[in-house]
Design a protein around this motif. Structure first.
Motif, PDB file in Angstrom:
ATOM      1  N   UNK A 107       0.836  -1.210   0.000  1.00 32.00           N
ATOM      2  CA  UNK A 107       0.000   0.000   0.000  1.00 32.00           C
ATOM      3  C   UNK A 107       0.871   1.260   0.000  1.00 32.00           C
ATOM      4  N   UNK A 108       1.950   1.220   0.758  1.00 32.97           N
ATOM      5  CA  UNK A 108       2.862   2.370   0.801  1.00 32.97           C
ATOM      6  C   UNK A 108       3.380   2.688  -0.606  1.00 32.97           C
ATOM      7  N   UNK A 109       3.794   1.655  -1.335  1.00 31.07           N
ATOM      8  CA  UNK A 109       4.272   1.863  -2.714  1.00 31.07           C
ATOM      9  C   UNK A 109       3.156   2.330  -3.636  1.00 31.07           C
ATOM     10  N   UNK A 110       1.955   1.794  -3.441  1.00 32.62           N
ATOM     11  CA  UNK A 110       0.823   2.246  -4.258  1.00 32.62           C
ATOM     12  C   UNK A 110       0.534   3.728  -4.032  1.00 32.62           C
ATOM     13  N   UNK A 111       0.647   4.175  -2.779  1.00 35.62           N
ATOM     14  CA  UNK A 111       0.448   5.604  -2.505  1.00 35.62           C
ATOM     15  C   UNK A 111       1.492   6.430  -3.256  1.00 35.62           C
ATOM     16  N   UNK A 112       2.755   6.035  -3.160  1.00 32.92           N
ATOM     17  CA  UNK A 112       3.823   6.773  -3.847  1.00 32.92           C
ATOM     18  C   UNK A 112       3.582   6.815  -5.352  1.00 32.92           C
ATOM     19  N   UNK A 113       3.124   5.705  -5.919  1.00 34.98           N
ATOM     20  CA  UNK A 113       2.860   5.642  -7.360  1.00 34.98           C
ATOM     21  C   UNK A 113       1.687   6.528  -7.770  1.00 34.98           C
ATOM     22  N   UNK A 114       0.882   6.937  -6.787  1.00 37.76           N
ATOM     23  CA  UNK A 114      -0.283   7.780  -7.069  1.00 37.76           C
ATOM     24  C   UNK A 114      -0.133   9.186  -6.482  1.00 37.76           C
ATOM     25  N   UNK A 115       1.136   9.594  -6.276  1.00 41.73           N
ATOM     26  CA  UNK A 115       1.471  10.955  -5.839  1.00 41.73           C
ATOM     27  C   UNK A 115       0.879  11.309  -4.471  1.00 41.73           C
ATOM     28  N   UNK A 116       0.774  10.297  -3.613  1.00 39.27           N
ATOM     29  CA  UNK A 116       0.423  10.500  -2.211  1.00 39.27           C
ATOM     30  C   UNK A 116       1.666  10.116  -1.417  1.00 39.27           C
ATOM     31  N   UNK A 117       2.085  10.993  -0.504  1.00 38.12           N
ATOM     32  CA  UNK A 117       3.301  10.753   0.266  1.00 38.12           C
ATOM     33  C   UNK A 117       2.966  10.070   1.591  1.00 38.12           C
ATOM     34  N   UNK A 118       3.409   8.797   1.779  1.00 33.73           N
ATOM     35  CA  UNK A 118       3.235   8.147   3.076  1.00 33.73           C
ATOM     36  C   UNK A 118       4.392   8.540   3.995  1.00 33.73           C
ATOM     37  N   UNK A 119       4.070   9.141   5.126  1.00 36.50           N
ATOM     38  CA  UNK A 119       5.083   9.609   6.065  1.00 36.50           C
ATOM     39  C   UNK A 119       5.042   8.729   7.312  1.00 36.50           C
ATOM     40  N   UNK A 120       6.136   8.017   7.558  1.00 39.23           N
ATOM     41  CA  UNK A 120       6.215   7.143   8.731  1.00 39.23           C
ATOM     42  C   UNK A 120       6.854   7.922   9.879  1.00 39.23           C
ATOM     43  N   UNK A 121       6.125   7.995  10.999  1.00 36.86           N
ATOM     44  CA  UNK A 121       6.612   8.691  12.186  1.00 36.86           C
ATOM     45  C   UNK A 121       6.651   7.715  13.363  1.00 36.86           C
ATOM     46  N   UNK A 122       7.276   8.123  14.444  1.00 36.54           N
ATOM     47  CA  UNK A 122       7.320   7.278  15.631  1.00 36.54           C
ATOM     48  C   UNK A 122       5.952   7.278  16.313  1.00 36.54           C
ATOM     49  N   UNK A 123       5.723   6.253  17.140  1.00 33.73           N
ATOM     50  CA  UNK A 123       4.456   6.170  17.881  1.00 33.73           C
ATOM     51  C   UNK A 123       4.230   7.407  18.772  1.00 33.73           C
ATOM     52  N   UNK A 124       5.269   7.884  19.518  1.00 36.20           N
ATOM     53  CA  UNK A 124       5.042   9.078  20.346  1.00 36.20           C
ATOM     54  C   UNK A 124       4.683  10.319  19.536  1.00 36.20           C
ATOM     55  N   UNK A 125       5.330  10.505  18.375  1.00 32.53           N
ATOM     56  CA  UNK A 125       5.024  11.663  17.529  1.00 32.53           C
ATOM     57  C   UNK A 125       3.582  11.568  17.038  1.00 32.53           C
ATOM     58  N   UNK A 126       3.170  10.362  16.618  1.00 29.29           N
ATOM     59  CA  UNK A 126       1.801  10.157  16.122  1.00 29.29           C
ATOM     60  C   UNK A 126       0.791  10.430  17.233  1.00 29.29           C
ATOM     61  N   UNK A 127       1.048   9.904  18.419  1.00 25.66           N
ATOM     62  CA  UNK A 127       0.129  10.104  19.547  1.00 25.66           C
ATOM     63  C   UNK A 127      -0.004  11.587  19.880  1.00 25.66           C
TER      64      UNK A 127
END
Length: 196
Positions: A107-127
């Motif tokens: 899914x992450x690659x599919x997002x990139x292929x469709x000009x959507x940027x998947x940004x992975x952050x740490x659990x504390x940053x997300x919370x």
């Protein structure tokens, strides 16, 4: 060519649910179409509408309090089947960025292929980002692709994120894989000549 991706400053739509799979993102009954247009109206369809087709007011996409180009999702976003239609729906709805602490690889690659940027952050940053949005729905994030940095403007906290160098180049230049090949046509032809 797509719109070039540089720095996006936007409010966020919070979806604090873990293990959101591609069938929840776009239900299988909507996969008959072969073009990418129109999928946004069915993004999270079964959470947005009841069986009679009425909007479910409590679902975040139906709540006018929230909006923006950034979807903030819980851990393990995009699991399940590899359907590219899920990324089509996210892009067609108008999201340019999805933030999560973990994405399913396909899914992450599919997002990139469709000009959507998947940004992975740490659990504390997300919370903390979810907390900021809950406190103030107008909370903005700055997603800086050139420097691979995301900042929560409410707290001032930032994190760097990883992205494949080729995909970063394509996003920043508005190129899909075919566009990229066409921009390098002369180099490819020169290499072919030299290789004969």
């Amino acid at each position: 060519m797509k719109a070039k991706f540089d720095v996006i400053t936007s409010t966020c739509v919070p979806l604090p649910l873990e293990n959101v799979d591609t069938d929840q993102i776009i239900p299988a009954r909507f996969l008959k179409a072969t073009t990418r247009e129109g999928f946004g109206e069915n993004l999270f369809r079964d959470w947005r509408y009841d069986k009679e087709g009425n909007k479910i007011d409590s679902f975040v996409l139906n709540d006018p309090t929230y909006g923006g180009q950034v979807l903030v999702a819980g851990k393990n976003f995009g699991s399940g089947s590899s359907r590219e239609h899920a990324a089509w729906a996210i892009a067609d709805y108008g999201f340019r960025v999805v933030v999560s602490s973990f994405f399913a690889d396909i899914h992450k690659n599919n997002e990139l292929n469709n000009f959507v940027l998947p940004v992975v952050v740490t659990e504390p940053f997300l919370a903390e980002l979810f907390d900021s949005i809950a406190t103030d729905p107008k909370t903005e994030v700055v997603v800086d692709l050139p420097n691979q940095k995301i900042t929560n403007k409410s707290t001032g906290k930032s994190e760097t994120f990883e992205i494949n160098a080729y995909k970063k180049h394509c996003l920043m230049n508005g190129l899909d894989d075919i566009d990229f090949l066409l921009t390098n046509k002369d180099k490819i032809e020169a290499w072919e000549k030299a290789s004969k």
